[in-house]
Design an enzyme around this catalytic site. Structure first.
Site, PDB file in Angstrom:
ATOM      1  NE  ARG A  13      67.600  -8.445 -24.942  1.00 19.82           N
ATOM      2  CZ  ARG A  13      66.887  -8.558 -25.958  1.00 19.82           C
ATOM      3  NH1 ARG A  13      67.259  -8.022 -27.237  1.00 19.82           N
ATOM      4  NH2 ARG A  13      65.486  -8.893 -25.822  1.00 19.82           N
ATOM      5  CG  ASP A  14      76.929  -6.569 -28.724  1.00 20.04           C
ATOM      6  OD1 ASP A  14      77.533  -6.898 -29.878  1.00 20.04           O
ATOM      7  OD2 ASP A  14      77.490  -5.722 -28.068  1.00 20.04           O
ATOM      8  CB  ILE A  15      78.404  -6.643 -23.450  1.00 22.81           C
ATOM      9  CG1 ILE A  15      78.431  -6.412 -22.200  1.00 22.81           C
ATOM     10  CG2 ILE A  15      79.602  -6.122 -24.286  1.00 22.81           C
ATOM     11  CD1 ILE A  15      79.486  -7.100 -21.412  1.00 22.81           C
ATOM     12  CG  ASN A  52      81.864  -7.149 -38.445  1.00 24.09           C
ATOM     13  OD1 ASN A  52      81.183  -6.477 -39.646  1.00 24.09           O
ATOM     14  ND2 ASN A  52      81.497  -6.496 -37.453  1.00 24.09           N
ATOM     15  CD  GLU A  86      86.268  -4.279 -31.937  1.00 23.05           C
ATOM     16  OE1 GLU A  86      85.471  -4.414 -30.955  1.00 23.05           O
ATOM     17  OE2 GLU A  86      86.232  -3.204 -32.372  1.00 23.05           O
ATOM     18  CB  VAL A  87      84.682 -11.442 -30.283  1.00 29.19           C
ATOM     19  CG1 VAL A  87      84.496 -12.607 -29.483  1.00 29.19           C
ATOM     20  CG2 VAL A  87      84.369 -10.335 -29.366  1.00 29.19           C
ATOM     21  CG  HIS A 115      80.500 -12.334 -33.572  1.00 29.13           C
ATOM     22  ND1 HIS A 115      81.718 -12.738 -33.318  1.00 29.13           N
ATOM     23  CD2 HIS A 115      80.370 -11.050 -33.676  1.00 29.13           C
ATOM     24  CE1 HIS A 115      82.460 -11.562 -33.417  1.00 29.13           C
ATOM     25  NE2 HIS A 115      81.657 -10.486 -33.806  1.00 29.13           N
ATOM     26  CG  HIS A 137      76.892  -8.077 -35.178  1.00 30.06           C
ATOM     27  ND1 HIS A 137      77.268  -7.413 -33.873  1.00 30.06           N
ATOM     28  CD2 HIS A 137      78.397  -8.481 -35.476  1.00 30.06           C
ATOM     29  CE1 HIS A 137      78.738  -7.340 -33.864  1.00 30.06           C
ATOM     30  NE2 HIS A 137      79.128  -7.914 -34.529  1.00 30.06           N
TER      31      HIS A 137
HETATM   32  P1  DGP Z   1      82.727  -7.707 -33.711  1.00 32.63           P
HETATM   33  O1  DGP Z   1      83.349  -6.363 -34.029  1.00 32.63           O
HETATM   34  O2  DGP Z   1      81.892  -7.971 -35.108  1.00 32.63           O
HETATM   35  O3  DGP Z   1      83.908  -8.784 -33.424  1.00 32.63           O
HETATM   36  O4  DGP Z   1      81.688  -7.648 -32.556  1.00 32.63           O
HETATM   37  C1  DGP Z   1      81.985  -8.064 -31.228  1.00 32.63           C
HETATM   38  C2  DGP Z   1      80.735  -7.821 -30.353  1.00 32.63           C
HETATM   39  O5  DGP Z   1      80.627  -8.526 -29.285  1.00 32.63           O
HETATM   40  C3  DGP Z   1      80.678  -6.333 -30.063  1.00 32.63           C
HETATM   41  O6  DGP Z   1      79.662  -5.709 -30.613  1.00 32.63           O
HETATM   42  C4  DGP Z   1      80.527  -6.428 -28.458  1.00 32.63           C
HETATM   43  C5  DGP Z   1      80.414  -7.882 -28.211  1.00 32.63           C
HETATM   44  N1  DGP Z   1      80.923  -8.322 -27.159  1.00 32.63           N
HETATM   45  C6  DGP Z   1      82.196  -8.217 -26.609  1.00 32.63           C
HETATM   46  N2  DGP Z   1      82.336  -9.194 -25.436  1.00 32.63           N
HETATM   47  C7  DGP Z   1      80.988  -9.245 -25.039  1.00 32.63           C
HETATM   48  C8  DGP Z   1      80.690 -10.112 -24.086  1.00 32.63           C
HETATM   49  O7  DGP Z   1      81.368 -10.601 -23.043  1.00 32.63           O
HETATM   50  N3  DGP Z   1      79.191 -10.303 -23.796  1.00 32.63           N
HETATM   51  C9  DGP Z   1      78.514  -9.875 -24.810  1.00 32.63           C
HETATM   52  N4  DGP Z   1      77.257 -10.081 -24.572  1.00 32.63           N
HETATM   53  N5  DGP Z   1      78.729  -9.321 -25.865  1.00 32.63           N
HETATM   54  C10 DGP Z   1      80.262  -8.812 -26.125  1.00 32.63           C
END
Ligand code: DGP
Length: 114
Positions: free
Chosen positions: A29-31, A87, A95-96, A100, A102
């Protein structure tokens, strides 16, 4: 990669609500959920973005895609619908830097994209 947060989630070194994991992919799950269902599906191997995809990643990339409808059914959003977003890079608002996918659902998405 040692300083990648998603690699640490794959390894179990950083906690996450994992919904699925096998030898190729991990889903959690997204944080910072942007919808009632917001799941990230990632390859276990570190790929900085979709730009790093090569033929040897076809199995992992395929598993990421085929897992999405399975998770959507599990979340009871398969019928109502959902959005899959990958993305990539700065203009794609990635961002990460670990590729990934979504999976967003449980509400009507805004239209159009962008
Ligand atoms: P993007 O903008 O596509 O790179 O989305 C990165 C997503 O990753 C963002 O929706 C928040 C999520 N995210 C970032 N750090 C963490 C984490 O440590 N744990 C989880 N579960 N999600 C994270």
């Amino acid at each position: 990669m040692t300083d990648c947060i998603f690699c640490k989630i794959v390894a179990g070194d950083v906690p996450a609500t994992k919904l699925y994991q096998d030898e190729l992919v991990t889903a959690f799950r997204d944080i910072n959920p942007l919808a009632p269902t917001h799941i990230l599906i990632i390859p276990n191997v570190h790929l900085a973005s979709a730009n790093d995809l090569a033929p040897e990643h076809a199995a992992a990339a395929g598993r990421m895609l085929t897992l999405a409808p399975e998770l959507a059914r599990q979340e009871h959003i398969a019928e109502s619908g959902y959005r899959l977003i990958l993305n990539t890079g700065a203009d794609g608002r990635q961002e990460v830097p670990h590729m990934h996918l979504h999976l967003l659902g449980g509400r009507r998405m805004q239209h159009p994209l962008g």
